[in-house]
Design an enzyme around this catalytic site. Sequence first.
Site, PDB file in Angstrom:
ATOM      1  N   ARG A  58       0.848  -1.196   0.000  1.00 21.59           N
ATOM      2  CA  ARG A  58       0.000   0.000   0.000  1.00 21.59           C
ATOM      3  C   ARG A  58       0.881   1.242   0.000  1.00 21.59           C
ATOM      4  O   ARG A  58       0.625   2.215  -0.676  1.00 21.59           O
ATOM      5  CB  ARG A  58      -0.951  -0.006   1.212  1.00 21.59           C
ATOM      6  CG  ARG A  58      -1.599   1.359   1.460  1.00 21.59           C
ATOM      7  CD  ARG A  58      -2.840   1.304   2.345  1.00 21.59           C
ATOM      8  NE  ARG A  58      -2.689   0.464   3.524  1.00 21.59           N
ATOM      9  CZ  ARG A  58      -1.938   0.783   4.598  1.00 21.59           C
ATOM     10  NH1 ARG A  58      -1.279   1.919   4.655  1.00 21.59           N
ATOM     11  NH2 ARG A  58      -1.861  -0.060   5.609  1.00 21.59           N
ATOM     12  N   TYR A 110     -16.416  17.356 -14.676  1.00 28.00           N
ATOM     13  CA  TYR A 110     -16.861  15.963 -14.797  1.00 28.00           C
ATOM     14  C   TYR A 110     -17.941  15.678 -13.738  1.00 28.00           C
ATOM     15  O   TYR A 110     -17.792  16.082 -12.576  1.00 28.00           O
ATOM     16  CB  TYR A 110     -15.647  15.057 -14.604  1.00 28.00           C
ATOM     17  CG  TYR A 110     -15.955  13.590 -14.580  1.00 28.00           C
ATOM     18  CD1 TYR A 110     -16.317  12.928 -15.746  1.00 28.00           C
ATOM     19  CD2 TYR A 110     -15.885  12.857 -13.402  1.00 28.00           C
ATOM     20  CE1 TYR A 110     -16.612  11.577 -15.731  1.00 28.00           C
ATOM     21  CE2 TYR A 110     -16.173  11.504 -13.374  1.00 28.00           C
ATOM     22  CZ  TYR A 110     -16.538  10.872 -14.542  1.00 28.00           C
ATOM     23  OH  TYR A 110     -16.824   9.535 -14.528  1.00 28.00           O
ATOM     24  N   ASP A 183      -7.498  19.380 -14.156  1.00 27.57           N
ATOM     25  CA  ASP A 183      -7.853  18.031 -14.598  1.00 27.57           C
ATOM     26  C   ASP A 183      -7.553  17.979 -16.096  1.00 27.57           C
ATOM     27  O   ASP A 183      -8.264  18.574 -16.905  1.00 27.57           O
ATOM     28  CB  ASP A 183      -9.335  17.761 -14.307  1.00 27.57           C
ATOM     29  CG  ASP A 183      -9.772  16.350 -14.718  1.00 27.57           C
ATOM     30  OD1 ASP A 183      -9.126  15.773 -15.623  1.00 27.57           O
ATOM     31  OD2 ASP A 183     -10.756  15.840 -14.153  1.00 27.57           O
ATOM     32  N   LYS A 208      -8.711   6.969 -19.031  1.00 20.85           N
ATOM     33  CA  LYS A 208      -9.108   7.434 -20.360  1.00 20.85           C
ATOM     34  C   LYS A 208      -7.921   7.312 -21.322  1.00 20.85           C
ATOM     35  O   LYS A 208      -7.479   6.213 -21.581  1.00 20.85           O
ATOM     36  CB  LYS A 208      -9.655   8.855 -20.235  1.00 20.85           C
ATOM     37  CG  LYS A 208     -10.639   9.041 -19.062  1.00 20.85           C
ATOM     38  CD  LYS A 208     -11.934   8.266 -19.219  1.00 20.85           C
ATOM     39  CE  LYS A 208     -12.771   8.232 -17.945  1.00 20.85           C
ATOM     40  NZ  LYS A 208     -13.061   9.506 -17.309  1.00 20.85           N
TER      41      LYS A 208
HETATM   42  C1  LIG Z   1     -13.499   9.879 -15.974  1.00 21.05           C
HETATM   43  C2  LIG Z   1     -13.100  11.212 -15.470  1.00 21.05           C
HETATM   44  C3  LIG Z   1     -12.837  11.429 -14.110  1.00 21.05           C
HETATM   45  C4  LIG Z   1     -13.007  10.351 -13.070  1.00 21.05           C
HETATM   46  O1  LIG Z   1     -12.092   9.335 -13.243  1.00 21.05           O
HETATM   47  P1  LIG Z   1     -12.346   7.792 -12.854  1.00 21.05           P
HETATM   48  O2  LIG Z   1     -11.078   7.143 -13.245  1.00 21.05           O
HETATM   49  O3  LIG Z   1     -13.535   7.345 -13.653  1.00 21.05           O
HETATM   50  O4  LIG Z   1     -12.620   7.762 -11.394  1.00 21.05           O
HETATM   51  C5  LIG Z   1     -12.412  12.686 -13.722  1.00 21.05           C
HETATM   52  N1  LIG Z   1     -12.282  13.694 -14.622  1.00 21.05           N
HETATM   53  C6  LIG Z   1     -12.560  13.523 -15.936  1.00 21.05           C
HETATM   54  C7  LIG Z   1     -12.404  14.672 -16.865  1.00 21.05           C
HETATM   55  C8  LIG Z   1     -12.971  12.280 -16.401  1.00 21.05           C
HETATM   56  O5  LIG Z   1     -13.266  12.121 -17.702  1.00 21.05           O
END
Ligand SMILES: *Cc1c(COP(=O)(O)O)cnc(C)c1O
Length: 392
Positions: A58, A110, A183, A208
């Site tokens: 961890r 998001y 982000d 993504k």
């Molecule tokens: C998918 C996404 C998230 C969240 O991420 P997860 O891996 O699904 O928890 C945060 N910000 C954006 C822009 C996203 O597309």
Amino acid sequence: MVWPPRDDLWTEFGFGTRCIHAGQPAEPTTGAIMTPIYQTSTFTQEGVGGHKGYEYARTGNPTRTALEICLASLEGARHGVCFASGSAATANVMHTLRPGDHVVSSDDVYGGTYRQFTTIFAPLGVEFSFVDMTDHDAVRAACRPGTTKILWVETPTNPLLKVVDIAAMATIARDVGARCFVDNTFATPALQQPMGLGAHAVVHSTTKYIGGHSDVVGGVVVTSDDALADDLFRLQNSIGATPGPQDCFLQLRGLKTLHLRMERHCNSARALAAWLSDHPQVASVIYPGLESHPQHAVASKQMSDFGGMVSFELKGSLERANRFVATTKVFALAESLGGVESLIEVPASMTHASVPPHVREQIGIADGLIRLSVGIEDLDDLKADLTCAFEN
Ligand SMILES: *Cc1c(COP(=O)(O)O)cnc(C)c1O
């Protein structure tokens, strides 16, 4: 003594070279060129305290360390801290705050981020203002000097692909004594590097484009601020939303082609956006690379290319949009984005169904809006697939 060495950032090399090599030296005992999946929960010690940089998985795992270094390198940062998802990365950032602290956030973040801010951290006493960050005066007005700790920027946004001026947000953050977090999930460091524009830290859902193959969920925060990194490593270990070694390996594997994939995503998305713009059944196309995009100038200034996401409004009803997306074959009907395969969805029916209709209308998510995550298949097949759907 930690292997791989945390300062192995390959800063003197180009982006593609760093995708493949940063944080990933050959494994020293066997020479394995690929970073092994250290599928272990604990590490033996030669005597009490006599460990080799790892005690318990961890707290740290070499596969994870390699990924953290590579992601830091790609964003031009010194530290990377990986989490089990993008949402976990965001939550750990929020755990650096205390009741009474204030966050100014993009108003169309998001959906999961919005839900986390409003239903998890707001009840704990963190205060949030959601602002249209293309309006710089509104951002300044929302800041509370001394109390505002974070400007939370997402650009481009989902599904309206709104583009926020990162350098301007970083300046405002500095002026009010806050940190600017970006982000960068949609653009990836291949297209946009917020640290170079003055951002304090960058957050990703690596689920993504970074993973890129729709086979893993992950997240990261990168920064060059040593104190913030220390804080995040402490939270990473204390809260424990850490990614397993297999997941880290898949992300490292994905990263090796990030630069190539993004080039193809962008080229195909640009071509489809132009093609859709001329289609009689299309009311409008949203793509930051189009001159008609309201923030095209900002996008051109801060992005090297405009990404693989295209949204367009189909003329007609929600039912027509739902029918359209159900008839494509190459474009798979699914939420998520950023994989090698093309995806299609109707935000009003799917990703943004929980947003009340009048709010959807206010923020511009029309019933006929369709979002494409343009994959790296042959462009002619993508066009033919959409042509069939138009004719259906
Ligand atoms: C998918 C996404 C998230 C969240 O991420 P997860 O891996 O699904 O928890 C945060 N910000 C954006 C822009 C996203 O597309």
